[in-house]
Write a protein that holds these residues in place. Structure first.
Motif, PDB file in Angstrom:
ATOM      1  N   HIS A  23      -5.593  10.441  -1.609  1.00 39.39           N
ATOM      2  CA  HIS A  23      -6.617   9.457  -1.988  1.00 39.39           C
ATOM      3  C   HIS A  23      -7.938   9.640  -1.244  1.00 39.39           C
ATOM      4  N   CYS A  25      -8.918   9.072   1.868  1.00 39.32           N
ATOM      5  CA  CYS A  25      -9.324   7.841   2.540  1.00 39.32           C
ATOM      6  C   CYS A  25      -8.889   7.909   4.004  1.00 39.32           C
ATOM      7  N   THR A  29      -7.209   2.566   5.850  1.00 36.02           N
ATOM      8  CA  THR A  29      -7.146   2.155   4.447  1.00 36.02           C
ATOM      9  C   THR A  29      -5.704   2.168   3.954  1.00 36.02           C
ATOM     10  N   SER A  40      -7.697  -4.029  -3.347  1.00 39.19           N
ATOM     11  CA  SER A  40      -8.660  -3.326  -4.187  1.00 39.19           C
ATOM     12  C   SER A  40      -7.924  -2.390  -5.148  1.00 39.19           C
ATOM     13  N   GLU A  41      -8.680  -1.754  -6.036  1.00 38.27           N
ATOM     14  CA  GLU A  41      -8.080  -0.785  -6.955  1.00 38.27           C
ATOM     15  C   GLU A  41      -7.447   0.361  -6.174  1.00 38.27           C
ATOM     16  N   LEU A  42      -8.116   0.798  -5.110  1.00 42.56           N
ATOM     17  CA  LEU A  42      -7.585   1.878  -4.291  1.00 42.56           C
ATOM     18  C   LEU A  42      -6.289   1.457  -3.603  1.00 42.56           C
ATOM     19  N   ALA A  45      -3.482   1.530  -6.053  1.00 42.83           N
ATOM     20  CA  ALA A  45      -3.093   2.913  -6.335  1.00 42.83           C
ATOM     21  C   ALA A  45      -2.284   3.508  -5.187  1.00 42.83           C
ATOM     22  N   ILE A  46      -2.663   3.210  -3.957  1.00 42.97           N
ATOM     23  CA  ILE A  46      -1.926   3.705  -2.786  1.00 42.97           C
ATOM     24  C   ILE A  46      -0.513   3.144  -2.781  1.00 42.97           C
TER      25      ILE A  46
END
Length: 65
Positions: A23, A25, A29, A40-42, A45-46
């Motif tokens: 990702h 990041c 994060t 969040s969207e991230l 996804a994680i």
């Protein structure tokens, strides 16, 4: 003293490094996403990748207040 349950996803340190690389990041994060501190969207996804691709395990951590 009260006990609370907090959701977390447990992933091995090696797989956490893979999530960071995948990702692109920071370690913070990924930590915050797996501890449900961010939404969040991230972070979503994680968490999804941790569970589906890297063998993550949903768990509850008990916290005493």
């Amino acid at each position: 003293m009260q006990a609370k349950k907090k959701k977390i996803i447990q992933v091995s340190p090696e797989n956490r490094k893979k999530l960071i690389a995948l990702h692109r990041c920071t370690q913070a994060t990924v930590y915050n996403a797996l501890a449900y501190k961010t939404d969040s969207e991230l972070a979503v996804a994680i968490r999804k990748d941790a569970l589906e691709r890297f063998g993550g395990i949903k768990n509850d951590r008990v916290i005493f207040c």
